[in-house]
Design an enzyme around this catalytic site. Structure first.
Site, short mmCIF file in Angstrom:
data_model
loop_
_atom_site.label_atom_id
_atom_site.label_comp_id
_atom_site.label_asym_id
_atom_site.label_seq_id
_atom_site.Cartn_x
_atom_site.Cartn_y
_atom_site.Cartn_z
N GLY A 288 0.83 -1.21 0.00
CA GLY A 288 0.00 0.00 0.00
C GLY A 288 0.86 1.25 0.00
O GLY A 288 1.94 1.27 -0.60
N SER A 289 0.40 2.26 0.75
CA SER A 289 1.00 3.60 0.64
C SER A 289 2.46 3.71 1.07
O SER A 289 3.11 4.70 0.74
CB SER A 289 0.18 4.60 1.43
OG SER A 289 -1.12 4.62 0.92
N THR A 290 2.99 2.74 1.83
CA THR A 290 4.40 2.85 2.22
C THR A 290 5.29 2.79 0.98
O THR A 290 6.44 3.24 1.01
CB THR A 290 4.80 1.73 3.20
OG1 THR A 290 4.31 0.50 2.72
CG2 THR A 290 4.26 1.98 4.60
N MET A 291 4.75 2.28 -0.13
CA MET A 291 5.52 2.20 -1.38
C MET A 291 5.79 3.61 -1.95
O MET A 291 6.72 3.79 -2.73
CB MET A 291 4.71 1.36 -2.36
CG MET A 291 5.39 0.50 -3.38
SD MET A 291 7.08 0.02 -3.25
CE MET A 291 7.23 -1.08 -1.92
N LYS A 292 4.93 4.58 -1.54
CA LYS A 292 5.09 5.94 -2.06
C LYS A 292 6.45 6.53 -1.66
O LYS A 292 6.96 7.42 -2.34
CB LYS A 292 3.96 6.84 -1.54
CG LYS A 292 2.62 6.49 -2.16
CD LYS A 292 1.46 7.21 -1.48
CE LYS A 292 0.13 6.64 -1.98
NZ LYS A 292 -0.96 7.02 -1.09
#
Lengths: 571, 110
Positions: A288-292
Site C-alpha cells: 500500500g502507501s508505504t511504497m510511495k
C-alpha cells in the site's frame, strides 16, 4: 610270599586316572586358549567393553547483552526392556500415573517382542528422580540433552527450535546447525562384572567438543517491548496477526523481530507448522502507501520532481487505464512533499507516470525489492516485482500506490533503513558473533553495504518529507515528544482469494519509520494484518511504532533532541 | 642369600599385585566423583534454567503489575534531563547522557 608290592596295581590305576584327568584339563586349556582363542576374546570384549557415541553439548544462543535465549540441559528419558518386565500391566500402571500417559499404551509397548523400547523421552528432571526411586522392573532411565528456551515464546520466530534428537529445525537453530551442533566421538567404555564403567576415558581426554555458542544482534528487552506492544495492538484491533521489526539503520542489525501470534518453542509438537513460520521474511504482502516512499525517492533522485513541485490533486478522482483512482481528501494543488504527507494516491500515480516504467523498476530493484535481502535466517522470500515488459496498462499506477507488488516486511524495513542511512542499503543480519566451546571467537559479523540506491542529499530531502508525515500528515500518532520521527503510513486492501479482486473488508495497516530523524538509531516497521474496526495504518500501526520507540529509546540511552519535560510537551 | 632373593621376588610380586589393586580402587573412586560431578552439573543447569525462566522480562513485568501494582510511567511522570558533556562524570562506569526521574510536581499516581 613274594616281595611284590601289593599296591602296585592300585598305584598304576591311580596314576592313569590322574594322567587322564590332567590330559583332559590340558586339552580343555589348549582348546580354550589356542583353538577358540579368537572367538572367546571377542566375546569377552563384547561383555567388558562397550563402544558408544557421545555427542558434545549443543551450543547456547544469547542475545546481544549475553542473556541466554536457548540452552541445553540433560533430562531423563525412560526406556523399557520387555523381556525383563516381570509384570507389564503393573509396571505400566505405575508408570502411567507418573508420566500422565495411558497405562494401556505403555503396556502395549512392554509386551512387544523387542529388546528395547522407548517409553517417554526428555521428561522433567523431577520425573526422572521419582522414577529412579520407584526402581521398576525392566524399566531404565538414561539422560539425554534437551533444548530449553527459558524465555518461552519470546523471540520464538527468530530462534526457531530443535527437534527430539537435537537437530535444528527452524530459525537460528536451523540456519546455524553446523555451528551449534556438538562434535560426535566414539568412546570405548570398559565395564566390570557388575556393569559399572571403569576408566571410560584417559585422564587427559576431554570428550567430544561442545557446539559453538551464537550471539544475536537482537535484544531481549527491545524484543519484549515489541512483542508486548504488538500483542496488545493485535488484541485491541481484533486483528488476525501482526509483525514488528526493529532495525539499526546504520548497520542492518536486527534488534527485534516480533510475529503475532506467537508460539512456545518448548512445546512445539502441539502447534501447527503455520505458526512457526517467520512471516516477517517468508510472506510477501502488498504494502500500500508505504511504497510511495520509494516512488518519491526515485522522483527526487532523478530530479523529475522536487519537494516543492506543485501537483494537481484532481479533486480526489482520476481515471487511469479506464479505472478510477481515488484520494481520501479532495485536494487541489499541493506540493510533492504534501502528496507524501497526505498520502495522496493521485499525486503518487502522477509522480510514477512522470518517472516511467523503466526508471521506477530500476529504483525498486535497487532498494532490494524482488530479491532476497540474504538475512541469516532460513525461508526468506524474494517477493514479487514485475518486469516492465509484464506491466499491464494500470501497472505503473498500481505500483505507485503499493499494489501489483509483493514485498516482505524485512525488505520494507531494510529499504527504509537505507533512507535513514544516507542512502546506503545494508544487508540485514541477526547473528553478531559465534564462539567455540572454549570461548574463542570463530565468526564476527561486520555490517555489509549492498549498494547505494540514492544520494545522501536525496535521502535527506526525503527524510524531511517523511518527518512532515508525522508532524502534519497521516502519521501524527507516531509522534514522540522530544524526538524527531520520520515515517509513512500504509493501508492496503488484501486480495480476496475467492473473488481474486481486492477485498472491501480485509486490510493490512502499517507504519514504517525511523527515529531520531536527525541521527537515526532505530528503524521500526509495524504491520497489523486484518484489523477489524479501524484499518488505517495511521490509526492501528502508528501508535505501536510510538510505544515501541518511546520505550526503546531511553533503554538505548538515546537522548531527546532537547531537554524536555514530557508533561509540557504533551500539553 | 637364597632366602633373601626369594623374599625380594615375593615382595616385588606383592608390590605388583598391590599396585594393580590400587589402580582399580582409585579408578572406581574417580568414576564415583565423575558421576557426582555430572549430577551436580545437572542440578546447576536445572537451577540455571529456573533462574532464566524467572528473570524473563515478561514474567517480571507481570509480577510488577499484578503483585506490586506497578504501572509504566505515563507522559509527564518522566523528566528527561540532558547532562552537559563537560560536567564532571559521576563515579562508576557508563554514566548515561541523561537521567530519569519522576515528576514530583505533576499529577498524582493512581
Amino acid at each position: 610270599m613274594t616281595g611284590a608290592d601289593p599296591y602296585r596295581r592300585r598305584r598304576i590305576v591311580a596314576a592313569l586316572v590322574l594322567m587322564v584327568g590332567f590330559a583332559a584339563v590340558l586339552f580343555r586349556l589348549f582348546s580354550l586358549q589356542v583353538l577358540q582363542a579368537a572367538e572367546l576374546t571377542l566375546k569377552a570384549d563384547r561383555q567388558h567393553r562397550k563402544a558408544v557415541t557421545i555427542e558434545g553439548e549443543r551450543g547456547a544462543i544469547y542475545d546481544r547483552r549475553g542473556k541466554v535465549l536457548a540452552m541445553n540441559m540433560e533430562v531423563p528419558s525412560v526406556f523399557g526392556v520387555p523381556a525383563s518386565a516381570g509384570n507389564p500391566s503393573r509396571v505400566a500402571r505405575d508408570l502411567g500415573r507418573l508420566l500422565h500417559v495411558q497405562a494401556s499404551e505403555i503396556e502395549k509397548k512392554l509386551r512387544q517382542e523387542r529388546s528395547f523400547v522407548w517409553i517417554a523421552r526428555k521428561l522433567e528432571p523431577e520425573q526422572g528422580r521419582r522414577l529412579e526411586r520407584m526402581a521398576l522392573e525392566g524399566i531404565g532411565v538414561v539422560m539425554e540433552g534437551r533444548r530449553f528456551y527459558p524465555k518461552g515464546p519470546l523471540m520464538s520466530h527468530v530462534l526457531g527450535f530443535a527437534g527430539m534428537d537435537g537437530q535444528g529445525l527452524e530459525g537460528i537453530e536451523r540456519r546455524y546447525e553446523p555451528y551449534l551442533r556438538g562434535a560426535k566421538q566414539s568412546v570405548v567404555l570398559q565395564r566390570d562384572a557388575l556393569g559399572r564403567t571403569v576408566f571410560p576415558k584417559g585422564p587427559n581426554d576431554l570428550g567430544p567438543a561442545p557446539g559453538h555458542s551464537v550471539t544475536l544482534t537482537a535484544d531481549e528487552v527491545i524484543q519484549y517491548i515489541a512483542e508486548k506492544e504488538l500483542e496488545e495492538a493485535v488484541a485491541a484491533s481484533h486483528a488476525k496477526g501482526g509483525i514488528v521489526i526493529v532495525m539499526e539503520p546504520r548497520t542492518g542489525a536486527i534488534l527485534a523481530m516480533a510475529v503475532s501470534p506467537r508460539f512456545d518453542p518448548n512445546a512445539v509438537r502441539a502447534i501447527s507448522a503455520d505458526r512457526w513460520r517467520n512471516r516477517a521474511l517468508t510472506d510477501a504482502f502488498e504494502p500500500g502507501s508505504t511504497m510511495k516512499i520509494f516512488v518519491a525517492a526515485a522522483a527526487l533522485e532523478e530530479k523529475v520532481l522536487a519537494p516543492g513541485t506543485l501537483i494537481y490533486g484532481e479533486q480526489g478522482r482520476m481515471v487511469v487505464a479506464n479505472t478510477v483512482i481515488h484520494d481520501h481528501d479532495k485536494s487541489g494543488w499541493m506540493t510533492f512533499a504534501q502528496v507524501i504527507q497526505r498520502s495522496s494516491n493521485i499525486g503518487a500515480v502522477k509522480a510514477a507516470l512522470s518517472l516511467g516504467e523503466t526508471r521506477l523498476h530500476r529504483f525498486l530493484t535497487a532498494f532490494g525489492f524482488g530479491e532476497r535481502a540474504e538475512i541469516d535466517l532460513p525461508g526468506e522470500a524474494a517477493g514479487l516485482v514485475k518486469e516492465p515488459r509484464d506491466y499491464g496498462r494500470r501497472s505503473l499506477a498500481s505500483i505507485a500506490i503499493g499494489q501489483e507488488i509483493g514485498v516482505t516486511p524485512l525488505q520494507l524495513i531494510t529499504a527504509v533503513s537505507a533512507i535513514a542511512n544516507g542512502g546506503w542499503l545494508m544487508k540485514p543480519f541477526v547473528v553478531s558473533e559465534i564462539r567455540d566451546g572454549s570461548g574463542q571467537l570463530v565468526f564476527q559479523a561486520v555490517p555489509q553495504v549492498r549498494r547505494r540506491p540514492i544520494a545522501p542529499e536525496t535521502a535527506q530531502a526525503l527524510g524531511a518529507i517523511l518527518e512532515g508525515v508525522v508532524v502534519v500528515g497521516t502519521g501524527s500518532r507516531a509522534a514522540i515528544p522530544g524526538y524527531r520521527v520520520a515515517g509513512k503510513t500504509g493501508t492496503a486492501q488484501k486480495i480476496d482469494p475467492e473473488t481474486g479482486g481486492y477485498s472491501p473488508t480485509q486490510f493490512v495497516g502499517s507504519f514504517v519509520g525511523y527515529v531520531p530523524a536527525e541521527d537515526p538509531r532505530l528503524a521500526i516497521l509495524v504491520v497489523i494484518d486484518e484489523p477489524q474496526d479501524e484499518a488505517w495504518g495511521g490509526v492501528v500501526a502508528a501508535p505501536v511504532f510510538r510505544r515501541v520507540a518511546e520505550q526503546a529509546l531511553p533503554y538505548l540511552r538515546v537522548s531527546p533532541r532537547e531537554p524536555v519535560k514530557l508533561a509540557l510537551a504533551a500539553q | 642369600m637364597k632366602t633373601l632373593a626369594a623374599v625380594a621376588v615375593i615382595a616385588l610380586l606383592l608390590l605388583f599385585v598391590w599396585e594393580r589393586v590400587e589402580i582399580i580402587r582409585v579408578g572406581y573412586q574417580i568414576e564415583r566423583l565423575k558421576s557426582k560431578k555430572i549430577t551436580l552439573q545437572r542440578e546447576r543447569d536445572e537451577l540455571r534454567v529456573k533462574v532464566l525462566t524467572l528473570t524473563s522480562p515478561e514474567r517480571i513485568a507481570r509480577a510488577a503489575s499484578e503483585q506490586l501494582a506497578m504501572v509504566p510511567p505515563r507522559q509527564g511522570q518522566v523528566i528527561l534531563v540532558r547532562v552537559p558533556p563537560a560536567a564532571p562524570a559521576a563515579p562508576g562506569p557508563g554514566t548515561p547522557e541523561f537521567r530519569l526521574a519522576r515528576n514530583e510536581s505533576g499529577d498524582k499516581l493512581p
